[in-house]
Design a protein around this motif. Sequence first.
Motif, mmCIF file in Angstrom:
data_model
loop_
_atom_site.group_PDB
_atom_site.id
_atom_site.type_symbol
_atom_site.label_atom_id
_atom_site.label_comp_id
_atom_site.label_asym_id
_atom_site.label_seq_id
_atom_site.Cartn_x
_atom_site.Cartn_y
_atom_site.Cartn_z
ATOM 1 N N ASN A 234 0.883 -1.254 -0.066
ATOM 2 C CA ASN A 234 0.027 0.055 -0.115
ATOM 3 C C ASN A 234 0.951 1.290 -0.061
ATOM 4 N N SER A 235 1.652 1.123 -0.976
ATOM 5 C CA SER A 235 2.700 2.437 -1.015
ATOM 6 C C SER A 235 2.821 2.983 -2.154
ATOM 7 N N VAL A 236 2.848 4.392 -2.349
ATOM 8 C CA VAL A 236 2.781 5.391 -3.535
ATOM 9 C C VAL A 236 4.136 5.964 -3.502
ATOM 10 N N ILE A 237 4.751 6.127 -4.510
ATOM 11 C CA ILE A 237 6.152 6.768 -4.574
ATOM 12 C C ILE A 237 6.085 7.890 -5.567
ATOM 13 N N VAL A 238 6.316 9.220 -5.264
ATOM 14 C CA VAL A 238 6.252 10.319 -6.466
ATOM 15 C C VAL A 238 7.612 11.005 -6.533
ATOM 16 N N THR A 239 8.208 10.684 -7.580
ATOM 17 C CA THR A 239 9.566 11.311 -7.956
ATOM 18 C C THR A 239 9.409 12.744 -8.348
ATOM 19 N N GLY A 240 10.087 13.595 -7.675
ATOM 20 C CA GLY A 240 9.996 15.130 -8.123
ATOM 21 C C GLY A 240 11.349 15.566 -8.520
ATOM 22 N N PRO A 241 11.377 16.685 -9.013
ATOM 23 C CA PRO A 241 10.356 17.555 -9.237
ATOM 24 C C PRO A 241 9.570 17.089 -10.484
ATOM 25 N N ALA A 242 8.265 17.667 -10.454
ATOM 26 C CA ALA A 242 7.020 17.106 -11.710
ATOM 27 C C ALA A 242 6.882 18.192 -12.497
ATOM 28 N N GLN A 243 6.253 17.920 -13.675
ATOM 29 C CA GLN A 243 5.588 18.779 -14.532
ATOM 30 C C GLN A 243 4.187 18.299 -14.755
ATOM 31 N N LEU A 244 3.036 18.912 -14.423
ATOM 32 C CA LEU A 244 2.089 18.372 -14.889
ATOM 33 C C LEU A 244 1.293 19.535 -16.161
ATOM 34 N N TYR A 245 0.689 18.742 -17.063
ATOM 35 C CA TYR A 245 -0.057 19.065 -18.172
ATOM 36 C C TYR A 245 -1.337 18.993 -18.228
ATOM 37 N N GLY A 246 -2.051 20.171 -18.610
ATOM 38 C CA GLY A 246 -3.668 20.094 -18.480
ATOM 39 C C GLY A 246 -4.175 19.135 -19.065
ATOM 40 N N GLN A 247 -5.279 18.393 -18.737
ATOM 41 C CA GLN A 247 -6.123 17.380 -19.246
ATOM 42 C C GLN A 247 -7.518 17.751 -19.477
ATOM 43 N N LYS A 248 -8.084 16.645 -20.025
ATOM 44 C CA LYS A 248 -9.657 16.709 -20.051
ATOM 45 C C LYS A 248 -9.936 15.851 -18.986
ATOM 46 N N VAL A 249 -10.981 15.972 -18.038
ATOM 47 C CA VAL A 249 -11.404 15.231 -16.978
ATOM 48 C C VAL A 249 -12.672 15.096 -17.012
ATOM 49 N N ILE A 250 -13.425 13.835 -17.292
ATOM 50 C CA ILE A 250 -14.609 13.531 -17.002
ATOM 51 C C ILE A 250 -15.281 12.897 -15.559
ATOM 52 N N VAL A 251 -15.951 13.883 -15.079
ATOM 53 C CA VAL A 251 -16.106 13.423 -13.551
ATOM 54 C C VAL A 251 -17.369 12.414 -13.502
#
Length: 449
Positions: A234-251
């Motif tokens: 139950n572990s999550v690893i994030v490697t930074g620094p990150a860049q995020l890019y705008g997306q289409k989200v359908i909720v």
Amino acid sequence: MSASVITVETQEDLSDKLIIQQPSVGLSLQGRIRVPGDKSISHRALMLGALAQGETEIQGLLLGEDPRSTASCFQALGAEISELNTELVRVKGIGLGNLQEPVDVLNAGNSGTTLRLMLGILASHSGRFFTVTGDGSLRSRPMSRVVKPLLQMGAQIWGRKGNSLAPLAIQGQALKPTHYLSPIASAQVKSCILLAGLMTEGQTIVTEPALSRDHSERMLRAFGANLTIEPETNSVIVTGPAQLYGQKVIVPGDISSAAFWLVAGAIVPGSELVVENVGVNPTRTGILEALALMGADIQLENQREVAGEPVADLRVRSSRLKSCTIAGDIIPRLIDEIPILAVAAVFAEGTTIIRDAEELRVKESDRITVMAQQLNKMGAQVTELPDGMEITGGTPLAGTDVDSYTDHRIAMSLAIAALVSKGITTIHRAEAAAISYPNFTATLQQVCS
Ligand SMILES: O=C(O)C1=C[C@@H](OP(=O)(O)O)[C@@H](O)[C@H](O)C1
Ligand SMILES: C=C(OP(=O)(O)O)C(=O)O
């Protein structure tokens, strides 16, 4: 069948009384309905959209008070967010690290998710100073669960009661990565740390004792973050620094809102309802498993994947319910549905036990005490346990005056109980439903007519 009388009276103090009168001839609920967008996904879409480069388009955003709080905080931090509606919301991101120092206190309203996730973002925005607060309920909810790991990453945060309660002040810093072993299974804690890890050089790791909802992980990946998931621990690893890019989200529709209709359809005799377009992410479907254990007749139809989240139409037909025991790792997967599950248990044969749910004591209200007291006022047999409830079903309920304690999930759970209670039930402070379900009363009227 028509004949149930549902009215809303607005009081002088602007709180609403929802009055539900059980009809003299049998009520059955029928129809195909939709529930508003998922609250967890709506918050995350607004936040990641604000932090991304370029534009994010959100379809199906929840227009509840909680996502509105998120939108206004991120507008104050510099993101351009178009007028909120369910069709299409556009978020012009400002890019990670570029949040503005706001000129006023950021107010998260009633929303724990807004405040806790935002803290991870603010703490890692170096060189800027932020102050955050919320309403009376939120100012009494524990923040140390996110402040502690952030301090471990080098954050500078101050607040009341040993930095554990809002209002909080944050001096943004370049943080250092950490491996946080969370003592609780909480998506808000996990998400806060992952968001702080986005701007932190190196590997930030969160391990939780049981799996909590994984919407952040799914959406962060879709926005371009470097994320590794280790399911065995139950572990999550994030490697930074990150860049995020705008997306289409359908909720998708919120399964936590659908839960009210699933229980209503199960306990009101002769009912058949279809709730369309509901998110059925496995980290959220504990309610379906619990209701199946109780003998509810619920079918998943038209299962599909929409924008990275599993979705289905849920058909419920009324049936005789029996008691069950709900405890352990399933709890985080149905945590917000426990108030309505308690209503199902009141109409089930035998004694239902809910344990390992002490988290309910620090939600918008103490959901163990409030549900036990309000259901008992209606004639139910509910005993509080330190970490849950023991509910003996089968006693008929009678309408009376009950109170939501300004907690949206309590208001709606009591409204469903009222459908199967003799006489008139008056739910005070029912306007709280708008936190997560603005048109709840209209849908209630629709399924009853
Ligand atoms: O991350 C989220 O969107 C949420 C996580 C849950 O809280 P915890 O993380 O405190 O369990 C849940 O109760 C809340 O309604 C929404
Ligand atoms: C607990 C809830 O939300 P939050 O923690 O975001 O206030 C909820 O919606 O039931």
